[in-house]
Scaffold this motif. Sequence first.
Motif, PDB file in Angstrom:
ATOM      1  N   LEU A   6       0.827  -1.203   0.000  1.00 26.71           N
ATOM      2  CA  LEU A   6       0.000   0.000   0.000  1.00 26.71           C
ATOM      3  C   LEU A   6       0.867   1.261   0.000  1.00 26.71           C
ATOM      4  O   LEU A   6       0.510   2.266  -0.618  1.00 26.71           O
ATOM      5  CB  LEU A   6      -0.947  -0.005   1.202  1.00 26.71           C
ATOM      6  CG  LEU A   6      -1.940   1.141   1.299  1.00 26.71           C
ATOM      7  CD1 LEU A   6      -2.843   1.210   0.071  1.00 26.71           C
ATOM      8  CD2 LEU A   6      -2.784   0.990   2.563  1.00 26.71           C
ATOM      9  N   LEU A   7       2.011   1.209   0.648  1.00 24.25           N
ATOM     10  CA  LEU A   7       2.927   2.356   0.630  1.00 24.25           C
ATOM     11  C   LEU A   7       3.394   2.661  -0.795  1.00 24.25           C
ATOM     12  O   LEU A   7       3.508   3.828  -1.177  1.00 24.25           O
ATOM     13  CB  LEU A   7       4.116   2.106   1.556  1.00 24.25           C
ATOM     14  CG  LEU A   7       3.767   1.974   3.040  1.00 24.25           C
ATOM     15  CD1 LEU A   7       5.006   1.606   3.844  1.00 24.25           C
ATOM     16  CD2 LEU A   7       3.128   3.243   3.572  1.00 24.25           C
ATOM     17  N   TYR A   8       3.670   1.619  -1.583  1.00 25.99           N
ATOM     18  CA  TYR A   8       4.020   1.843  -2.993  1.00 25.99           C
ATOM     19  C   TYR A   8       2.850   2.483  -3.734  1.00 25.99           C
ATOM     20  O   TYR A   8       3.034   3.384  -4.546  1.00 25.99           O
ATOM     21  CB  TYR A   8       4.381   0.513  -3.687  1.00 25.99           C
ATOM     22  CG  TYR A   8       5.748  -0.010  -3.362  1.00 25.99           C
ATOM     23  CD1 TYR A   8       6.875   0.487  -4.009  1.00 25.99           C
ATOM     24  CD2 TYR A   8       5.919  -1.017  -2.430  1.00 25.99           C
ATOM     25  CE1 TYR A   8       8.140  -0.006  -3.724  1.00 25.99           C
ATOM     26  CE2 TYR A   8       7.177  -1.523  -2.133  1.00 25.99           C
ATOM     27  CZ  TYR A   8       8.278  -1.005  -2.788  1.00 25.99           C
ATOM     28  OH  TYR A   8       9.521  -1.494  -2.501  1.00 25.99           O
ATOM     29  N   GLY A   9       1.644   1.997  -3.448  1.00 29.44           N
ATOM     30  CA  GLY A   9       0.459   2.542  -4.099  1.00 29.44           C
ATOM     31  C   GLY A   9       0.226   3.998  -3.743  1.00 29.44           C
ATOM     32  O   GLY A   9      -0.124   4.812  -4.608  1.00 29.44           O
ATOM     33  N   ILE A  10       0.426   4.334  -2.483  1.00 27.35           N
ATOM     34  CA  ILE A  10       0.267   5.732  -2.056  1.00 27.35           C
ATOM     35  C   ILE A  10       1.293   6.610  -2.776  1.00 27.35           C
ATOM     36  O   ILE A  10       0.979   7.725  -3.201  1.00 27.35           O
ATOM     37  CB  ILE A  10       0.382   5.850  -0.528  1.00 27.35           C
ATOM     38  CG1 ILE A  10      -0.841   5.212   0.139  1.00 27.35           C
ATOM     39  CG2 ILE A  10       0.526   7.309  -0.095  1.00 27.35           C
ATOM     40  CD1 ILE A  10      -0.721   5.041   1.644  1.00 27.35           C
ATOM     41  N   GLY A  11       2.495   6.097  -2.915  1.00 29.03           N
ATOM     42  CA  GLY A  11       3.520   6.838  -3.662  1.00 29.03           C
ATOM     43  C   GLY A  11       3.088   7.120  -5.090  1.00 29.03           C
ATOM     44  O   GLY A  11       3.322   8.201  -5.623  1.00 29.03           O
ATOM     45  N   LYS A  12       2.438   6.143  -5.698  1.00 28.85           N
ATOM     46  CA  LYS A  12       1.968   6.341  -7.069  1.00 28.85           C
ATOM     47  C   LYS A  12       0.773   7.283  -7.117  1.00 28.85           C
ATOM     48  O   LYS A  12       0.588   7.991  -8.103  1.00 28.85           O
ATOM     49  CB  LYS A  12       1.667   4.990  -7.711  1.00 28.85           C
ATOM     50  CG  LYS A  12       2.963   4.237  -7.990  1.00 28.85           C
ATOM     51  CD  LYS A  12       2.733   2.939  -8.684  1.00 28.85           C
ATOM     52  CE  LYS A  12       4.048   2.255  -8.970  1.00 28.85           C
ATOM     53  NZ  LYS A  12       4.695   1.692  -7.803  1.00 28.85           N
TER      54      LYS A  12
END
Length: 133
Positions: free
Chosen positions: A21-27
Amino acid sequence: MNRNVNIGLLIGRIAIGLLMLLYGIGKLIHGIGFIQEVLQSMGLPAFMGYGVYVGEVIAPILILIGFRTRIASAVFTINCITAMLLVQSADIFSLNDNGGWKVELLGIYAFVALGIFFTGGGSFAISRDNRWD
């Protein structure tokens, strides 16, 4: 001996769901331009890049809360494999300087998600009665 399988499943769900989810938030913050460029360079339509939001935001949230965990885990696994093939295909059969697999992080995410696909979310999930939980 009490095995606490459901606690183990919860820990696995939290580990992959929260970290991806942290990667997704970054995107969400920085956009998916890079992914769209990669897709276009491979002859694929740029709009397919929006699928990353499904695989890195929606699926991890569903895994975390334990709702339709098997479907979310399947989507998550496909997302990881797609990322490996699109962005890190040159490293799939390579080792890093320390002897580990160059794409080990995505590999761990994919294999844990695949395991959760087969087990389901466990008893510490919002939904447990549907076959896709």
